[in-house]
Design an enzyme around this catalytic site. Structure first.
Site, PDB file in Angstrom:
ATOM      1  N   ARG A  91      30.483  46.283  -0.044  1.00 50.87           N
ATOM      2  CA  ARG A  91      30.940  47.684  -0.057  1.00 50.87           C
ATOM      3  C   ARG A  91      31.978  47.911  -1.143  1.00 50.87           C
ATOM      4  O   ARG A  91      32.148  49.018  -1.654  1.00 50.87           O
ATOM      5  CB  ARG A  91      31.534  48.018   1.329  1.00 50.87           C
ATOM      6  CG  ARG A  91      31.957  49.464   1.536  1.00 50.87           C
ATOM      7  CD  ARG A  91      32.496  49.693   2.936  1.00 50.87           C
ATOM      8  NE  ARG A  91      33.568  48.779   3.330  1.00 50.87           N
ATOM      9  CZ  ARG A  91      34.836  48.877   2.945  1.00 50.87           C
ATOM     10  NH1 ARG A  91      35.220  49.836   2.142  1.00 50.87           N
ATOM     11  NH2 ARG A  91      35.741  48.003   3.368  1.00 50.87           N
ATOM     12  N   CYS A 144      33.253  36.831   3.340  1.00 49.15           N
ATOM     13  CA  CYS A 144      33.450  36.002   4.550  1.00 49.15           C
ATOM     14  C   CYS A 144      32.113  35.571   5.129  1.00 49.15           C
ATOM     15  O   CYS A 144      31.916  34.399   5.464  1.00 49.15           O
ATOM     16  CB  CYS A 144      34.241  36.763   5.609  1.00 49.15           C
ATOM     17  SG  CYS A 144      35.983  36.881   5.216  1.00 49.15           S
ATOM     18  N   HIS A 166      37.542  35.903  12.305  1.00 48.40           N
ATOM     19  CA  HIS A 166      38.234  36.997  11.611  1.00 48.40           C
ATOM     20  C   HIS A 166      39.540  37.314  12.344  1.00 48.40           C
ATOM     21  O   HIS A 166      39.591  37.268  13.575  1.00 48.40           O
ATOM     22  CB  HIS A 166      37.358  38.259  11.562  1.00 48.40           C
ATOM     23  CG  HIS A 166      36.503  38.344  10.339  1.00 48.40           C
ATOM     24  ND1 HIS A 166      35.134  38.266  10.369  1.00 48.40           N
ATOM     25  CD2 HIS A 166      36.841  38.510   9.022  1.00 48.40           C
ATOM     26  CE1 HIS A 166      34.659  38.380   9.132  1.00 48.40           C
ATOM     27  NE2 HIS A 166      35.673  38.525   8.291  1.00 48.40           N
TER      28      HIS A 166
END
Ligand code: PCA
Length: 212
Positions: A91, A144, A166
């Site tokens: 993104r 990630c 996370h």
């Protein structure tokens, strides 16, 4: 002496710090329990270099357990990831300016890998310490997830267990109001999660899923 390799990321997307690295670096050199030492290292937030850096660290440290961590913007708890997918869909640009869209992490690899960590037992252990935690069903489609996928791919059949966690922003870190967790809480949550992973060979069966 046995080694747990604990990874965190460098800052990305204009942030000056990354709570995953701020937390795991405080665990570098810590004895998880008798005969087990944590080695914490930083990964670059770049698609082109994170994977090779990961492979180098695996070769150098020959760990018995590997847990990578990263910032999950918007996450409110210690999020134990369940699945890495063979997909990149960025993104935002990474730290080298790359923004790949709809490409595979590893073209010859399977669609996904599950974490080989006892994710439910880890969630329960962290919660029992009074720290918010949950199983997450997606690690996203950015660096990630790429690292998580490459980690699982690299260790298939090795007997070395691995996975991804996370963590939330630190308080006041985000420009706009976002869920956050104090650094000391994140550090303790990660330590407990790693300890549970080390000591739980077989995961417990209890609900941790989502309806939709
Ligand atoms: N979080 C990003 C990449 C690095 C990090 O800490 C992610 O969730 O993909």
């Amino acid at each position: 002496m046995e080694t747990v390799l604990l990874l965190g990321f460098e800052p990305f997307d204009r942030d000056l710090i990354n709570p995953s690295w701020e937390a795991v670096r405080l665990l570098d050199g810590v004895q998880l329990q008798e005969g087990v030492t944590i080695v914490a290292r930083q990964l670059p937030c770049a698609f082109a270099t994170a994977g090779s850096c990961l492979n180098q660290l695996l070769a150098e440290h020959q760990p018995q357990l590997v847990i990578a961590t990263g910032l999950g913007p918007g996450r409110s708890d210690i999020s134990i990831e369940r699945v890495a997918i063979n997909l990149i869909d960025a993104r935002i640009p990474d730290n080298l300016g790359a923004q790949p869209v709809d490409t595979a992490v590893t073209p010859e690899g399977p669609a996904a890998y599950f974490s080989t960590l006892p994710v439910k037992a880890m969630v329960r252990a962290v919660r029992e310490a009074g720290i918010a935690a949950s199983v997450s069903q997606t690690a996203g489609t950015f660096v990630c997830n790429q690292v998580f996928y490459r980690l699982q791919h690299a260790l298939v059949g090795s007997g070395v267990r691995s996975g991804f966690i996370h963590v939330p922003y630190l308080p006041g870190q985000a420009a706009e109001p976002q869920p956050s967790m104090a650094l000391a809480t994140t550090v303790e949550g990660l330590r407990i999660a790693v300890l549970a992973a080390w000591n739980t060979p077989r995961d417990i069966a209890e609900s941790g899923g989502q309806v939709c």
